[in-house]
Design an enzyme around this catalytic site. Structure first.
Site, PDB file in Angstrom:
ATOM      1  N   LYS A 124      16.628 -38.909 -19.060  1.00  0.00           N
ATOM      2  CA  LYS A 124      16.874 -37.676 -20.001  1.00  0.00           C
ATOM      3  C   LYS A 124      18.254 -37.409 -19.829  1.00  0.00           C
ATOM      4  CE  LYS A 124      14.124 -35.243 -22.721  1.00  0.00           C
ATOM      5  NZ  LYS A 124      13.070 -35.802 -23.592  1.00  0.00           N
ATOM      6  N   ASP A 164      16.349 -34.911 -28.998  1.00  0.00           N
ATOM      7  CA  ASP A 164      15.440 -33.850 -28.344  1.00  0.00           C
ATOM      8  C   ASP A 164      15.834 -32.615 -28.896  1.00  0.00           C
ATOM      9  OD1 ASP A 164      13.522 -33.675 -25.694  1.00  0.00           O
ATOM     10  OD2 ASP A 164      14.876 -31.961 -25.527  1.00  0.00           O
TER      11      ASP A 164
END
Length: 445
Positions: A124, A164
């Site tokens: 991430k 995201d």
């Protein structure tokens, strides 16, 4: 495995990283019994290795705004685990981004990607840069500066980012364009790209669509369907849009959406042009849902409140982490909710999860429910490797299969003696076992 010792050690090393520690604790509680049945895991210190990321890249991102002023932000990439494939996970641009949130997301991503059965590790990344209020030129310059700092750590067989919160197709396009220029290669190093340059069909909808396919499988276990079910959805971005669209197509009635300003309750259901209006509201950059009630008289706006107080059959948190707390859970249970499925990552607090499980409400965690997004990202990688683009039907068929397989894994590992399916336990054990076995097979590295 001594969970308390492991957690206390992590807390001492990483004080204040509450989201990350919460995510680790949830997994450790679920896998403790199965872990203790495998002495080879203990010998290889699998847990101690698995809960720490392989590496964290932190960097300063300097860019120039439209006034000619120099701006600085912090950028991160947390490469958590690549035991089963190249690092894979989104990039988030939001003022709230910090290392704890990205570590929790990367840790969750590792198991989520394992559940898809596709060869992808967990990662991430992101920055405390917020696109809200910025011009397109400013966003482009920031994205280019961000990749200028990160590109050497990326690659189609090394680390493949996606979007995201705060990072959609536009931002992915800007980052991919800069990456392509720097490496002088056209590779599938980003997913969520535009259809004109290597993107996959139904990728924007995939997280929401996949979530409803998972819920379909949950209901099918009880010989039930979505037909006629009332559904509460939080959020109003791409994820909520995809979930609302698919729920409506499958016969459900979505009655809520929400934003930072409060939530909308529409007893007539959010369908047709109302779904399009959700996306329009998001596109304005105002991040508010109140205008919906002004446009549609059937709706009521509840400022500063959350949708979980409404009586519904199914609750779908689609916004952000820990958005359903213990009190929200009690209201949902009291109102007879049948299914709570996290479409956001770690959408429920531990107190909320305990309440659902104690009351035998079918609760399913984000790492299982929202895996359709990264599942289709994995399919985008496959299309890029083949230099082909599949039809929407081909992608959707494969997405159905991915979500069926994830549901079956949850059932296989989460069914309790009385027949109740603990989806949280099932998802965590299934993901953990795949990653742990891959780590064992590759030695101590």
């Amino acid at each position: 495995m001594d969970i308390n010792n492991i957690l206390s050690g992590l807390e001492a090393k990483h004080p204040g990283e509450k989201e990350y520690l919460q995510a680790v604790k949830e997994v450790l509680i679920c896998v403790e019994d199965v872990y203790n049945q495998h002495p080879e895991f203990e010998k290889a210190k699998i847990i101690e290795r698995m809960v720490e990321p392989d590496r964290i890249v932190t960097f300063r991102v300097t860019w120039v705004d439209d006034r000619g002023e120099v701006q600085n932000n912090i950028g991160y990439r947390v490469q958590f685990n690549n035991a089963i494939g190249p690092y894979k996970g989104g990039i988030r641009f939001h003022a709230s981004v910090n290392l704890s949130i990205l570590k929790f997301l990367g840790f969750e991503q590792t198991f989520k990607n394992a559940l898809t059965t596709l060869p992808m590790g967990g990662a991430k990344g992101g920055s405390d840069f917020s696109p809200r209020g910025k011009s397109e030129a400013e966003i482009m310059r920031f994205c280019q500066a961000f990749i200028l700092c990160l590109w050497k750590n990326l690659g189609p067989d090394r680390d493949v980012p996606a979007g995201d919160i705060g990072v959609g197709g536009r931002e992915v396009g800007f980052m991919y364009g800069m990456y392509k220029k720097l490496v002088n290669e056209c590779t599938g190093t980003f997913t969520g790209k535009g259809l004109d340059f290597g993107g996959s069909r139904i990728r924007p909808e995939a997280t929401g669509f996949g979530a409803l396919y998972f819920v379909q499988n949950m209901l099918a276990r009880k010989n039930d369907t979505l037909e006629g079910k009332t559904i509460a959805v939080s959020g109003f971005g791409n994820v909520a849009w995809g979930a609302t669209l698919k729920a409506t197509q499958l016969g459900g009635k979505v009655v809520t959406i929400s934003g930072p300003d409060g939530y909308i309750y529409d007893p007539e259901g959010i369908s047709g042009d109302k779904i399009d209006y959700m996306l329009y509201l998001r596109s304005t950059g105002e991040d508010i849902v109140a205008p919906y009630a002004e446009k549609y008289p059937s709706a009521t706006f509840y400022p500063g409140r959350k949708p979980w107080e409404q009586k519904v059959d199914i609750a779908l948190p689609c916004a952000t982490q820990n958005e359903v707390n213990g009190e929200d859970a009690k209201m949902l249970v009291a109102n007879g909710v049948q299914i709570v499925a996290e479409v956001s990552n770690m959408g429920c607090t531990p107190e909320a999860i305990d309440t659902f499980i104690e009351n035998r409400v079918n609760y399913a965690p984000g790492k299982a429910v929202n895996a359709g997004g990264v599942g289709v990202s994995g399919l985008e990688m496959s299309q890029n490797a083949e230099h082909l683009q599949w039809t929407a039907q081909e992608v959707d068929d494969r997405l159905h299969q991915i979500m069926r397989d994830i549901h079956e894994q949850c059932v296989a590992h989460g069914t309790e003696p009385d027949g109740f399916i603990n989806y949280m336990k099932g998802a965590n054990i299934a993901g953990f076992m795949k990653v742990a076995n891959a780590m064992i097979g590759q030695g101590i590295i």
